[in-house]
Write a protein that holds these residues in place. Structure first.
Motif, PDB file in Angstrom:
ATOM      1  N   ASN A 190      -6.275  -9.736  -0.108  1.00 23.38           N
ATOM      2  CA  ASN A 190      -7.016  -8.596   0.431  1.00 23.38           C
ATOM      3  C   ASN A 190      -8.050  -9.145   1.400  1.00 23.38           C
ATOM      4  OD1 ASN A 190      -8.955  -6.518   0.808  1.00 23.38           O
ATOM      5  ND2 ASN A 190      -8.280  -5.519  -1.074  1.00 23.38           N
ATOM      6  N   GLU A 191      -7.741  -9.092   2.678  1.00 23.80           N
ATOM      7  CA  GLU A 191      -8.582  -9.727   3.690  1.00 23.80           C
ATOM      8  C   GLU A 191     -10.015  -9.211   3.669  1.00 23.80           C
ATOM      9  OE1 GLU A 191      -8.149 -12.064   6.149  1.00 23.80           O
ATOM     10  OE2 GLU A 191      -6.140 -12.628   5.510  1.00 23.80           O
ATOM     11  N   LEU A 192     -10.188  -7.914   3.499  1.00 24.44           N
ATOM     12  CA  LEU A 192     -11.539  -7.351   3.516  1.00 24.44           C
ATOM     13  C   LEU A 192     -12.354  -7.860   2.325  1.00 24.44           C
ATOM     14  CD1 LEU A 192     -10.882  -3.648   4.578  1.00 24.44           C
ATOM     15  CD2 LEU A 192     -11.870  -5.481   5.954  1.00 24.44           C
ATOM     16  N   ARG A 193     -11.723  -7.915   1.164  1.00 26.22           N
ATOM     17  CA  ARG A 193     -12.443  -8.367  -0.024  1.00 26.22           C
ATOM     18  C   ARG A 193     -12.782  -9.851   0.066  1.00 26.22           C
ATOM     19  NH1 ARG A 193     -10.934  -7.367  -6.417  1.00 26.22           N
ATOM     20  NH2 ARG A 193     -12.822  -8.329  -7.233  1.00 26.22           N
ATOM     21  N   VAL A 194     -11.822 -10.663   0.528  1.00 25.05           N
ATOM     22  CA  VAL A 194     -12.075 -12.095   0.652  1.00 25.05           C
ATOM     23  C   VAL A 194     -13.148 -12.347   1.709  1.00 25.05           C
ATOM     24  CG1 VAL A 194     -11.078 -14.342   1.193  1.00 25.05           C
ATOM     25  CG2 VAL A 194      -9.742 -12.680  -0.077  1.00 25.05           C
ATOM     26  N   ALA A 207       0.388  -2.423  -7.663  1.00 27.71           N
ATOM     27  CA  ALA A 207       0.463  -3.286  -8.834  1.00 27.71           C
ATOM     28  C   ALA A 207      -0.746  -3.071  -9.732  1.00 27.71           C
ATOM     29  CB  ALA A 207       0.533  -4.747  -8.405  1.00 27.71           C
ATOM     30  N   THR A 208      -0.506  -2.998 -11.022  1.00 30.50           N
ATOM     31  CA  THR A 208      -1.609  -2.935 -11.982  1.00 30.50           C
ATOM     32  C   THR A 208      -1.988  -4.335 -12.455  1.00 30.50           C
ATOM     33  OG1 THR A 208      -0.093  -2.654 -13.853  1.00 30.50           O
ATOM     34  CG2 THR A 208      -0.902  -0.651 -12.773  1.00 30.50           C
ATOM     35  N   ARG A 212      -5.840 -10.796  -4.727  1.00 32.14           N
ATOM     36  CA  ARG A 212      -4.491 -10.426  -4.330  1.00 32.14           C
ATOM     37  C   ARG A 212      -4.444  -8.986  -3.822  1.00 32.14           C
ATOM     38  NH1 ARG A 212      -1.137 -12.870  -9.496  1.00 32.14           N
ATOM     39  NH2 ARG A 212      -0.260 -14.682  -8.454  1.00 32.14           N
ATOM     40  N   VAL A 213      -3.485  -8.730  -2.968  1.00 31.29           N
ATOM     41  CA  VAL A 213      -3.263  -7.361  -2.506  1.00 31.29           C
ATOM     42  C   VAL A 213      -2.533  -6.607  -3.607  1.00 31.29           C
ATOM     43  CG1 VAL A 213      -2.067  -5.920  -0.825  1.00 31.29           C
ATOM     44  CG2 VAL A 213      -3.183  -8.026  -0.087  1.00 31.29           C
ATOM     45  N   SER A 214      -3.122  -5.530  -4.098  1.00 28.09           N
ATOM     46  CA  SER A 214      -2.491  -4.760  -5.171  1.00 28.09           C
ATOM     47  C   SER A 214      -1.481  -3.754  -4.635  1.00 28.09           C
ATOM     48  CB  SER A 214      -3.555  -4.027  -6.006  1.00 28.09           C
ATOM     49  OG  SER A 214      -4.298  -3.134  -5.199  1.00 28.09           O
ATOM     50  N   ALA A 215      -1.554  -3.451  -3.338  1.00 26.59           N
ATOM     51  CA  ALA A 215      -0.598  -2.514  -2.737  1.00 26.59           C
ATOM     52  C   ALA A 215       0.694  -3.257  -2.436  1.00 26.59           C
ATOM     53  CB  ALA A 215      -1.182  -1.907  -1.471  1.00 26.59           C
ATOM     54  N   VAL A 216       1.743  -2.941  -3.171  1.00 26.39           N
ATOM     55  CA  VAL A 216       3.044  -3.578  -2.951  1.00 26.39           C
ATOM     56  C   VAL A 216       3.707  -2.972  -1.720  1.00 26.39           C
ATOM     57  CG1 VAL A 216       5.277  -4.113  -3.986  1.00 26.39           C
ATOM     58  CG2 VAL A 216       3.240  -3.941  -5.436  1.00 26.39           C
ATOM     59  N   THR A 217       3.641  -1.652  -1.597  1.00 27.63           N
ATOM     60  CA  THR A 217       4.083  -0.968  -0.381  1.00 27.63           C
ATOM     61  C   THR A 217       3.018   0.038   0.020  1.00 27.63           C
ATOM     62  OG1 THR A 217       5.237   0.828  -1.549  1.00 27.63           O
ATOM     63  CG2 THR A 217       6.518  -1.154  -1.042  1.00 27.63           C
ATOM     64  N   SER A 218       2.945   0.292   1.302  1.00 25.27           N
ATOM     65  CA  SER A 218       2.003   1.288   1.810  1.00 25.27           C
ATOM     66  C   SER A 218       2.604   1.906   3.068  1.00 25.27           C
ATOM     67  CB  SER A 218       0.653   0.628   2.118  1.00 25.27           C
ATOM     68  OG  SER A 218      -0.285   1.584   2.571  1.00 25.27           O
ATOM     69  N   ILE A 219       3.483   2.867   2.854  1.00 28.77           N
ATOM     70  CA  ILE A 219       4.183   3.535   3.953  1.00 28.77           C
ATOM     71  C   ILE A 219       3.638   4.952   4.047  1.00 28.77           C
ATOM     72  CG2 ILE A 219       6.439   4.225   4.861  1.00 28.77           C
ATOM     73  CD1 ILE A 219       7.637   1.994   3.068  1.00 28.77           C
ATOM     74  N   GLY A 220       3.016   5.242   5.138  1.00 28.83           N
ATOM     75  CA  GLY A 220       2.286   6.496   5.269  1.00 28.83           C
ATOM     76  C   GLY A 220       3.130   7.750   5.307  1.00 28.83           C
ATOM     77  N   ASP A 221       4.347   7.656   5.843  1.00 28.27           N
ATOM     78  CA  ASP A 221       5.161   8.854   6.037  1.00 28.27           C
ATOM     79  C   ASP A 221       6.562   8.604   5.485  1.00 28.27           C
ATOM     80  OD1 ASP A 221       6.400  11.145   6.849  1.00 28.27           O
ATOM     81  OD2 ASP A 221       5.974  10.908   8.989  1.00 28.27           O
ATOM     82  N   VAL A 222       6.996   9.448   4.581  1.00 27.11           N
ATOM     83  CA  VAL A 222       8.325   9.298   3.988  1.00 27.11           C
ATOM     84  C   VAL A 222       9.418   9.414   5.045  1.00 27.11           C
ATOM     85  CG1 VAL A 222       8.638  11.733   3.442  1.00 27.11           C
ATOM     86  CG2 VAL A 222       9.731  10.009   2.011  1.00 27.11           C
ATOM     87  N   ALA A 223       9.097  10.077   6.149  1.00 20.34           N
ATOM     88  CA  ALA A 223      10.074  10.219   7.228  1.00 20.34           C
ATOM     89  C   ALA A 223      10.351   8.896   7.934  1.00 20.34           C
ATOM     90  CB  ALA A 223       9.578  11.246   8.248  1.00 20.34           C
TER      91      ALA A 223
END
Length: 317
Positions: free
Chosen positions: A71-75, A235-236, A163-174
């Motif tokens: 997580n770039e912002l956190r680091v 991810a949890t 670590r980045v907890s977001a495994v995927t981050s897709i804004g639009d299902v389309a």
């Protein structure tokens, strides 16, 4: 009792007549004041745990967690917070008393490695009796200070915390272009966009085609429900390795920007399962609803259903 009275009335030891200390424009006492761009690495030690945060033009890396994205912002926040810290209070210049403040053990500290090869070691000691602050000093220095608990939180943070907890981050299902599910290496469903040729050859063609188990038209609205759980997987927790995990489901899908390939495994606890990124081999622990979605998948539910009406008298002829 006496402990309560001490905590209530405790005040730091005062040194009068000492030389003025360096201060910032706001009057705070500087303990470390380095520019982020002048620092190459920070080495952190807390008891048996020790790791590095390395800064480069490309960003930040933490070797202790391998090639896992951070997580770039956190680091960046932690890095900046450690290279430039100010004291809440100066306690004493009598460094013979370091043992009284837990600074003699050198169990908690961090080292600022500058680009020019010089180092600054910051020792962290016990919490003050009234709480909220910790004793601190530069190794080899002449002054003991207190710093706020935010500074100690950086030292207590584990490499995994970045670590980045977001495994995927897709804004639009389309954005999804293809989608496939496999069970024990055998295909369950394959979905892709309908080609221009298919549009021209059939007046019944839709935007999506189910390529397996049948070559049929798929319902776009129902497909959105199928794709949705994979748009924002979080991810949890993280697994140390894939040893002993049985991955029996595989999901592959793509967007214009990336291709994704995940294997879904057995339960990792109550309401959570293992998920492996097959491209990085990173193993996550995620909500079991993700496995439930693919385990319950019935390709027939996503087909476009047409009702055909005909004159029964014509059919009988």
């Amino acid at each position: 009792g006496g402990g309560y009275y001490f905590a209530l009335h405790w005040e730091p030891q005062k040194d009068e007549g000492n030389e003025a200390l360096p201060t910032t424009d706001t009057g705070a006492i500087d303990i470390v004041s380095e520019a982020v761009e002048d620092v190459a690495k920070i080495q952190i030690k807390n008891g048996q745990m020790e790791y590095d945060i390395i800064r480069s033009e490309a960003g930040y890396t933490i070797p202790a967690i391998g090639n896992t994205a951070v997580n770039e912002l956190r680091v960046a926040s932690a890095f900046a917070g450690l290279v430039k810290i100010s004291a809440e209070r100066k306690i004493t210049e009598d460094v013979s008393k370091v043992s009284e403040y837990g600074l003699d053990k050198e169990e908690k500290y961090y080292v600022v490695h500058k680009n020019d090869g010089t180092k600054i070691t910051v020792l962290m000691g016990d919490e003050v009796p009234t709480g909220g602050e910790f004793y601190c000093m530069i190794k080899g220095g002449k002054k003991i200070y207190t710093v706020n608990e935010q500074q100690m939180s950086y030292i207590k943070s584990l490499p995994e915390d970045y670590r980045v907890s977001a495994v995927t981050s897709i804004g639009d299902v389309a954005a999804v272009q293809t989608f496939e599910v496999y069970h024990n290496a055998s295909p369950v469903v394959k979905i892709r966009p309908t080609t221009e040729e298919e549009f021209r050859s059939s007046i019944m063609a839709g935007a999506w085609t189910m390529e397996y188990p049948w070559t049929e038209k798929a319902d776009p609205e129902k497909l959105e429900g199928l794709f949705m759980p994979f748009m924002a997987v979080k991810a949890t927790d993280f697994a140390e390795s894939a040893s002993g995990i049985i991955f029996d489901y595989e999901v592959r899908f793509s967007t214009a920007d990336a291709e994704y390939q995940f294997s879904i495994g057995n339960a990792a606890g109550e309401n959570v399962v293992y998920l492996r990124d097959d491209k990085t081999s990173e193993v996550y622990i995620v909500d079991a609803a993700l496995r439930d979605a693919v385990a319950a998948l019935n390709p027939n539910d996503y087909l476009i259903k047409f009702i055909c009406l005909a004159d029964i008298t014509e059919i009988s002829k």
